[in-house]
Design a protein around this motif. Structure first.
Motif, PDB file in Angstrom:
ATOM      1  N   TYR A 132       0.707  -0.934   0.129  1.00  0.00           N
ATOM      2  CA  TYR A 132      -0.355  -0.290  -0.297  1.00  0.00           C
ATOM      3  C   TYR A 132       1.218   1.368  -0.085  1.00  0.00           C
ATOM      4  O   TYR A 132       0.904   1.710  -0.755  1.00  0.00           O
ATOM      5  N   GLU A 134       3.491   1.826  -1.092  1.00  0.00           N
ATOM      6  CA  GLU A 134       4.519   2.352  -1.743  1.00  0.00           C
ATOM      7  C   GLU A 134       3.585   2.523  -3.386  1.00  0.00           C
ATOM      8  O   GLU A 134       4.337   3.040  -4.330  1.00  0.00           O
ATOM      9  N   ASP A 135       2.527   3.076  -3.548  1.00  0.00           N
ATOM     10  CA  ASP A 135       1.933   4.177  -3.929  1.00  0.00           C
ATOM     11  C   ASP A 135       1.152   4.881  -3.161  1.00  0.00           C
ATOM     12  O   ASP A 135       0.677   5.937  -4.026  1.00  0.00           O
ATOM     13  N   LYS A 136       2.430   5.150  -2.529  1.00  0.00           N
ATOM     14  CA  LYS A 136       1.398   7.057  -1.504  1.00  0.00           C
ATOM     15  C   LYS A 136       2.924   7.940  -1.336  1.00  0.00           C
ATOM     16  O   LYS A 136       4.034   7.419  -2.402  1.00  0.00           O
TER      17      LYS A 136
END
Length: 309
Positions: A132, A134-136
């Motif tokens: 999760y 890694e996309d923030k």
């Protein structure tokens, strides 16, 4: 200039040790998040460096109030999968919204990045949270410390028998056990928290030893020669732990320690020797022998439970 560390779940035993190390620096401010601030020890709550924010893991307004003005957030949650996954996602989302640059996930024990989902089920939430992050926008920080040393001597693992001074083990007795004490792990975490350049996976260890070497250290420290008792091969352990889960899946505490022990010593989750210890020389690694030297023999079985005090 003050550096602000947010600690989610500040009433937990690990969090309290983390706070004790952070408060040694006068330039650190701490924002603590918890459901019941009255459970925070007075030596923490009374500090002028500490601000406590009340709220639960899914109270988005309170979480954003907590996250505001933090330079880093450390998650010290410990609980069921909903808390460990959805609760952390709520914190991560708040980091993005409040422009918190770094988030230290609730990881620590074992290198779960080498596991597949379902292999060691208590570590599944960590796999989900890492993905999760890694996309923030917020940078994820993942601190891996091998296994915590204190539980090895507790009834949870049923490895050490204090009545007979016997070490029970699975495998051939030469499997490496990587370990770090709770307090030593908290020291490393404090060092990472205040290092604004630290991100990604960070690996620390107090010590590496086989169960035979741990038994030798026990004799050296306490002057008591322990016995070693084999319980079977790693294949035997694998079959037994899955059999117990298949027969009584709701009895999680009946087999969970076996899963942890199996993946701890089978080589799959080893942190290894490429460590970040030397980057933080102010933190002295505490080896298995060091830990025993700090703990009276009669206190070993309760060392893990004493952490909550």
């Amino acid at each position: 200039m003050t550096f602000t560390v947010g600690i989610a779940g500040i009433t937990g035993k690990f969090a309290k040790r983390l706070v004790s190390h952070l408060l040694k620096r006068q330039d650190i401010a701490i924002r603590g998040y918890c459901r019941d601030p009255s459970k925070v020890p007075e030596e923490i709550s009374s500090s002028s460096q500490v601000t406590l924010i009340k709220g639960d893991a899914f109270d988005n307004d309170s979480i954003r109030t907590f996250a505001s003005s933090c330079d880093v957030i450390v998650c010290c949650y410990l609980g069921d999968d909903k808390l460990m996954v959805d609760g952390q996602k709520a914190l991560i989302d708040a980091c993005d919204e409040c422009h918190v640059p770094r988030y230290i996930a609730s990881d620590w024990a074992l290198d779960y990045t080498k596991l597949k989902l379902g292999e060691l089920f208590p570590k599944d939430p960590m796999i989900h949270v890492k993905a999760y992050l890694e996309d923030k926008k917020v940078q994820g920080v993942h601190i891996l410390i091998g296994g915590f040393m204190e539980p090895i001597f507790s009834p949870f693992f049923n490895i050490f028998d204090p009545q007979t001074n016997t070490f029970r083990y699975w495998g051939n007795g030469d499997e490496i056990m990587e370990g770090t004490t709770y307090d030593n792990a908290a020291e490393f975490t404090a060092a990472i928290a205040v290092d604004a350049t630290a991100s990604g996976i960070k690996k620390f260890l107090g010590g590496r030893a086989t169960i035979r070497e741990i038994a030798q250290s026990f004799e050296k420290v306490y002057g008591i020669k322990p016995s070693l008792e084999s319980r079977g091969s790693l294949d035997d352990l694998y079959k037994l732990m899955h059999q117990m889960r298949d027969e009584s899946p709701s009895n999680i505490y009946g087999y969970m320690s076996m899963f942890f022990y199996y993946y701890w010593i089978n080589g799959q989750t080893l942190v290894g020797t490429d460590l970040d210890n030397e980057k933080y020389p102010a933190v002295k690694p505490v080896s298995w022998e060091d830990f025993m030297a700090q703990c009276p023999v009669q206190a070993l079985p309760a060392a893990f439970f004493a952490l909550s005090g």
